[in-house]
Scaffold this motif. Structure first.
Motif, short mmCIF file in Angstrom:
data_model
loop_
_atom_site.label_atom_id
_atom_site.label_comp_id
_atom_site.label_asym_id
_atom_site.label_seq_id
_atom_site.Cartn_x
_atom_site.Cartn_y
_atom_site.Cartn_z
N LYS A 76 0.85 -1.19 0.00
CA LYS A 76 0.00 0.00 0.00
C LYS A 76 0.88 1.24 0.00
O LYS A 76 1.91 1.28 0.66
CB LYS A 76 -0.91 0.00 1.21
N TYR A 77 0.44 2.24 -0.76
CA TYR A 77 1.22 3.46 -0.92
C TYR A 77 0.51 4.66 -0.35
O TYR A 77 -0.71 4.74 -0.34
CB TYR A 77 1.53 3.69 -2.40
N TYR A 86 4.76 7.20 -9.42
CA TYR A 86 3.66 6.30 -9.74
C TYR A 86 2.68 6.95 -10.70
O TYR A 86 2.23 8.07 -10.47
CB TYR A 86 2.94 5.91 -8.45
N ASN A 87 2.37 6.24 -11.79
CA ASN A 87 1.36 6.67 -12.75
C ASN A 87 0.13 5.82 -12.53
O ASN A 87 0.15 4.62 -12.76
CB ASN A 87 1.88 6.53 -14.17
N GLU A 88 -0.95 6.45 -12.09
CA GLU A 88 -2.17 5.73 -11.75
C GLU A 88 -2.80 5.05 -12.97
O GLU A 88 -3.35 3.95 -12.85
CB GLU A 88 -3.17 6.70 -11.12
N LYS A 89 -2.72 5.67 -14.14
CA LYS A 89 -3.36 5.11 -15.34
C LYS A 89 -2.65 3.87 -15.84
O LYS A 89 -3.28 2.88 -16.18
CB LYS A 89 -3.39 6.16 -16.46
N THR A 90 -1.32 3.92 -15.89
CA THR A 90 -0.56 2.80 -16.45
C THR A 90 -0.03 1.84 -15.38
O THR A 90 0.57 0.82 -15.72
CB THR A 90 0.64 3.32 -17.27
N GLN A 91 -0.19 2.21 -14.11
CA GLN A 91 0.34 1.43 -12.98
C GLN A 91 1.86 1.36 -13.00
O GLN A 91 2.46 0.49 -12.38
CB GLN A 91 -0.25 0.00 -12.96
N ASP A 92 2.50 2.27 -13.73
CA ASP A 92 3.96 2.34 -13.79
C ASP A 92 4.50 2.82 -12.45
O ASP A 92 3.97 3.78 -11.87
CB ASP A 92 4.38 3.29 -14.91
N LEU A 93 5.54 2.18 -11.94
CA LEU A 93 6.12 2.51 -10.65
C LEU A 93 7.64 2.49 -10.78
O LEU A 93 8.22 1.50 -11.22
CB LEU A 93 5.67 1.49 -9.60
N TYR A 95 3.14 12.36 -12.70
CA TYR A 95 3.23 11.19 -11.82
C TYR A 95 3.07 11.63 -10.37
O TYR A 95 3.43 12.73 -10.00
CB TYR A 95 4.59 10.51 -11.96
#
Length: 93
Positions: free
Chosen positions: A2-3, A41-48, A82
């Motif tokens: 969790k973030y 963190y990019n919420e749309k792409t889930q990139d972390l 991000y």
């Protein structure tokens, strides 16, 4: 995992990879200490992406950060928009 969101990257400033951040944390001095680990963190792409704080300065209600891994404008520009997040279970140093 969790973030907890610390803020959002608004834009770049200068050529050395500094970013302007609208912070949502009340503990910016603690969270943005040099060498602290944060994630982009990019919420749309889930990139972390894991990065470490190189420098922090508060100016006119915004926070300005430089990351060790992204210390050039060309490296940090793709991360505009991000969120800056931390793992809720990790305690700040």
């Amino acid at each position: 995992m969790k973030y907890l969101s610390l803020g959002v990257i608004l834009k770049t400033r200068g050529l050395k990879g500094e970013v302007k951040v609208k912070s949502s944390t009340d503990f910016a001095l603690l969270r943005y200490k040099k060498n602290n680990k944060v994630y982009l963190y990019n919420e749309k792409t889930q990139d972390l992406k894991e990065v470490h704080i190189l420098s922090y300065s508060p100016i006119n209600g915004f926070d300005y950060l430089v990351f060790k891994e992204l210390n050039d404008i060309n490296l940090v520009t793709p991360f505009i928009g991000y969120q800056i997040v931390v793992n809720k279970e990790e305690k700040p140093k």
